[in-house]
Design an enzyme around this catalytic site. Sequence first.
Site, PDB file in Angstrom:
ATOM      1  N   SER A   1       0.823  -1.217   0.000  1.00 44.42           N
ATOM      2  CA  SER A   1       0.000   0.000   0.000  1.00 44.42           C
ATOM      3  C   SER A   1       0.856   1.266   0.000  1.00 44.42           C
ATOM      4  O   SER A   1       0.331   2.364  -0.141  1.00 44.42           O
ATOM      5  CB  SER A   1      -0.916   0.008   1.223  1.00 44.42           C
ATOM      6  N   GLY A   2       2.164   1.123   0.151  1.00 41.14           N
ATOM      7  CA  GLY A   2       3.049   2.299   0.181  1.00 41.14           C
ATOM      8  C   GLY A   2       3.444   2.726  -1.223  1.00 41.14           C
ATOM      9  O   GLY A   2       3.008   2.144  -2.224  1.00 41.14           O
ATOM     10  N   TYR A   3       4.291   3.744  -1.288  1.00 39.47           N
ATOM     11  CA  TYR A   3       4.678   4.280  -2.603  1.00 39.47           C
ATOM     12  C   TYR A   3       5.545   3.307  -3.406  1.00 39.47           C
ATOM     13  O   TYR A   3       5.344   3.132  -4.606  1.00 39.47           O
ATOM     14  CB  TYR A   3       5.424   5.606  -2.425  1.00 39.47           C
TER      15      TYR A   3
ATOM     16  N   CYS B   1      17.760   5.395  -2.387  1.00 38.99           N
ATOM     17  CA  CYS B   1      17.594   6.204  -3.604  1.00 38.99           C
ATOM     18  C   CYS B   1      18.731   7.219  -3.759  1.00 38.99           C
ATOM     19  O   CYS B   1      19.369   7.285  -4.820  1.00 38.99           O
ATOM     20  CB  CYS B   1      16.236   6.881  -3.612  1.00 38.99           C
TER      21      CYS B   1
ATOM     22  N   ASN C   1      13.284   8.548  -7.898  1.00 35.82           N
ATOM     23  CA  ASN C   1      13.551   7.816  -6.641  1.00 35.82           C
ATOM     24  C   ASN C   1      12.703   6.558  -6.499  1.00 35.82           C
ATOM     25  O   ASN C   1      13.116   5.589  -5.856  1.00 35.82           O
ATOM     26  CB  ASN C   1      13.328   8.730  -5.424  1.00 35.82           C
TER      27      ASN C   1
HETATM   28  N1  LIG Z   1      10.025   6.255  -1.152  1.00 35.64           N
HETATM   29  C1  LIG Z   1      11.184   6.141  -1.772  1.00 35.64           C
HETATM   30  O1  LIG Z   1      11.523   6.922  -2.682  1.00 35.64           O
HETATM   31  C2  LIG Z   1      12.144   5.029  -1.393  1.00 35.64           C
HETATM   32  C3  LIG Z   1      13.317   4.878  -2.149  1.00 35.64           C
HETATM   33  C4  LIG Z   1      14.228   3.857  -1.807  1.00 35.64           C
HETATM   34  C5  LIG Z   1      13.952   3.020  -0.744  1.00 35.64           C
HETATM   35  N2  LIG Z   1      12.817   3.200  -0.016  1.00 35.64           N
HETATM   36  C6  LIG Z   1      12.571   2.288   1.101  1.00 35.64           C
HETATM   37  O2  LIG Z   1      11.511   1.404   0.749  1.00 35.64           O
HETATM   38  C7  LIG Z   1      10.765   1.067   1.913  1.00 35.64           C
HETATM   39  C8  LIG Z   1       9.293   1.420   1.653  1.00 35.64           C
HETATM   40  O3  LIG Z   1       9.192   2.814   1.425  1.00 35.64           O
HETATM   41  P1  LIG Z   1       7.849   3.524   0.974  1.00 35.64           P
HETATM   42  O4  LIG Z   1       8.234   4.892   0.564  1.00 35.64           O
HETATM   43  O5  LIG Z   1       7.099   2.678   0.038  1.00 35.64           O
HETATM   44  O6  LIG Z   1       7.085   3.579   2.408  1.00 35.64           O
HETATM   45  P2  LIG Z   1       5.534   3.805   2.693  1.00 35.64           P
HETATM   46  O7  LIG Z   1       4.889   4.521   1.574  1.00 35.64           O
HETATM   47  O8  LIG Z   1       5.459   4.399   4.057  1.00 35.64           O
HETATM   48  O9  LIG Z   1       4.941   2.304   2.762  1.00 35.64           O
HETATM   49  C9  LIG Z   1       5.287   1.388   3.769  1.00 35.64           C
HETATM   50  C10 LIG Z   1       4.501   0.091   3.567  1.00 35.64           C
HETATM   51  O10 LIG Z   1       4.919  -0.869   4.532  1.00 35.64           O
HETATM   52  C11 LIG Z   1       3.800  -1.400   5.266  1.00 35.64           C
HETATM   53  N3  LIG Z   1       4.279  -1.641   6.624  1.00 35.64           N
HETATM   54  C12 LIG Z   1       4.662  -0.721   7.550  1.00 35.64           C
HETATM   55  N4  LIG Z   1       5.133  -1.328   8.666  1.00 35.64           N
HETATM   56  C13 LIG Z   1       5.045  -2.662   8.425  1.00 35.64           C
HETATM   57  C14 LIG Z   1       5.364  -3.825   9.199  1.00 35.64           C
HETATM   58  N5  LIG Z   1       5.898  -3.718  10.426  1.00 35.64           N
HETATM   59  N6  LIG Z   1       5.132  -5.053   8.643  1.00 35.64           N
HETATM   60  C15 LIG Z   1       4.590  -5.182   7.406  1.00 35.64           C
HETATM   61  N7  LIG Z   1       4.258  -4.118   6.631  1.00 35.64           N
HETATM   62  C16 LIG Z   1       4.493  -2.878   7.139  1.00 35.64           C
HETATM   63  C17 LIG Z   1       2.723  -0.314   5.123  1.00 35.64           C
HETATM   64  O11 LIG Z   1       1.421  -0.869   5.139  1.00 35.64           O
HETATM   65  P3  LIG Z   1       0.617  -1.262   6.466  1.00 35.64           P
HETATM   66  O12 LIG Z   1       1.152  -0.405   7.575  1.00 35.64           O
HETATM   67  O13 LIG Z   1      -0.816  -1.005   6.137  1.00 35.64           O
HETATM   68  O14 LIG Z   1       0.887  -2.744   6.669  1.00 35.64           O
HETATM   69  C18 LIG Z   1       3.008   0.230   3.703  1.00 35.64           C
HETATM   70  O15 LIG Z   1       2.378  -0.593   2.748  1.00 35.64           O
HETATM   71  C19 LIG Z   1      11.384   1.851   3.069  1.00 35.64           C
HETATM   72  O16 LIG Z   1      12.279   1.050   3.774  1.00 35.64           O
HETATM   73  C20 LIG Z   1      12.090   2.986   2.360  1.00 35.64           C
HETATM   74  O17 LIG Z   1      13.154   3.528   3.086  1.00 35.64           O
HETATM   75  C21 LIG Z   1      11.898   4.170  -0.320  1.00 35.64           C
END
Ligand SMILES: NC(=O)c1ccc[n+]([C@@H]2O[C@H](COP(=O)([O-])OP(=O)(O)OC[C@H]3O[C@@H](n4cnc5c(N)ncnc54)[C@H](OP(=O)(O)O)[C@@H]3O)[C@@H](O)[C@H]2O)c1
Length: 351
Positions: A10-12, A150, A318
């Site tokens: 559900s996240g980005y 990123c 990113n």
């Molecule tokens: N955004 C970027 O540009 C980017 C780039 C490189 C790397 N990343 C990394 O990729 C990862 C995800 O980033 P994002 O931007 O997609 O974050 P986000 O939008 O906050 O999404 C996080 C997701 O993880 C789930 N989640 C949270 N805590 C959890 C747990 N304890 N167990 C299982 N599911 C859990 C959430 O759904 P529910 O809480 O509903 O389960 C949600 O679907 C992070 O580690 C981030 O640092 C992000």
Amino acid sequence: MVNVGIVGASGYTGGELLRLLLSRQDISVTLATSRKHNGEYVFRVHPNLKSITTLKFSNPSIDNIAKSCDYVFLAVPHGSAVNLVPKLLEVGLKVIDLSADFRLKDPKDYEKWYKFKHPFPDLLEKAVYGLPELHFDEIRKASLVANPGCTSTATILSLAPLVKNNLIDAERIIVDVKIGSSGVGGSPSIFSHHPERTYVVRPYQVASHRHTAEVEQELKRISNKNVKIGMTPHAVDIVRGILSTSYGFTNEKIQLSQIWHAYREAYNGRKFIRLVKDVQGLEKLPDPKYVVGSNFCDIGFELDERFGRIIAFSAIDNLMKGASGQAVQNLNIMLGLDETTGLLIPSLHPV
Ligand SMILES: NC(=O)c1ccc[n+]([C@@H]2O[C@H](COP(=O)([O-])OP(=O)(O)OC[C@H]3O[C@@H](n4cnc5c(N)ncnc54)[C@H](OP(=O)(O)O)[C@@H]3O)[C@@H](O)[C@H]2O)c1
């Protein structure tokens, strides 16, 4: 058909993985988890996927993941993947982790940069840093891929040829990063609230950004030298995109042709690296505007002879080369496919 699951769908980055994988004929997305949205249609959270899928979110449970998947992406926050990974490996799954939990090789670096004692140092050894332009052969054989950060992806790719060829002083590199709002994920905070986030050019974590650790780790490995990076990120008023600008100080008098040679040699045949240094057209040097929605990393440079410095630029989306695009590139490599499968998508223009 390969069965793939996404934990944190559900996240980005989870949404971006769905966008990339749902159109593949050779892949079936069998599981997309969210605890908050358990039972809801995926398109209610990711409206861009309406009419593309009728998949529903489910709760993350090891049993369900093991039953329905061969490969699993962990698109969860830092600290949430660390306990899931050993259990998933134990039941024979291959894991691509988008969090930082397995990127660093030295457990002490987790104490220093992330303020926690890593509970599985043996798995840090086993994890492969998922930057295909540097680790292609290891990724092919990996069970656990630690997908890079990123800002680290952009910065490492632009600096690696310079440190490898000893063109700059590896112990004194300054990095300035500009990053869009989707970089912090989908959980809202006062800093991401629209009236506070719009129009910003906001420096943050100016001398302590955690990605410094993985940039130093990878550049040390490639140059066999001690590497010191001073990184300062800035939040800027775009949704997607990163521009990393690095300043390296030359060790001796060098020619522009030596820099061209270093980049060409490093990235010859690498489909997602585009060298951008032009005198005509809109993109004379890398600009995130021209990579949005694509898996390309645009790299450019300039030599400032008066000052004795090389300025290296790289632009990525990113959520693509900085996260999900790169994660799918890693999946392709693990599956023995052409790494570009499903990823040679041009960026959007104009955005
Ligand atoms: N955004 C970027 O540009 C980017 C780039 C490189 C790397 N990343 C990394 O990729 C990862 C995800 O980033 P994002 O931007 O997609 O974050 P986000 O939008 O906050 O999404 C996080 C997701 O993880 C789930 N989640 C949270 N805590 C959890 C747990 N304890 N167990 C299982 N599911 C859990 C959430 O759904 P529910 O809480 O509903 O389960 C949600 O679907 C992070 O580690 C981030 O640092 C992000």
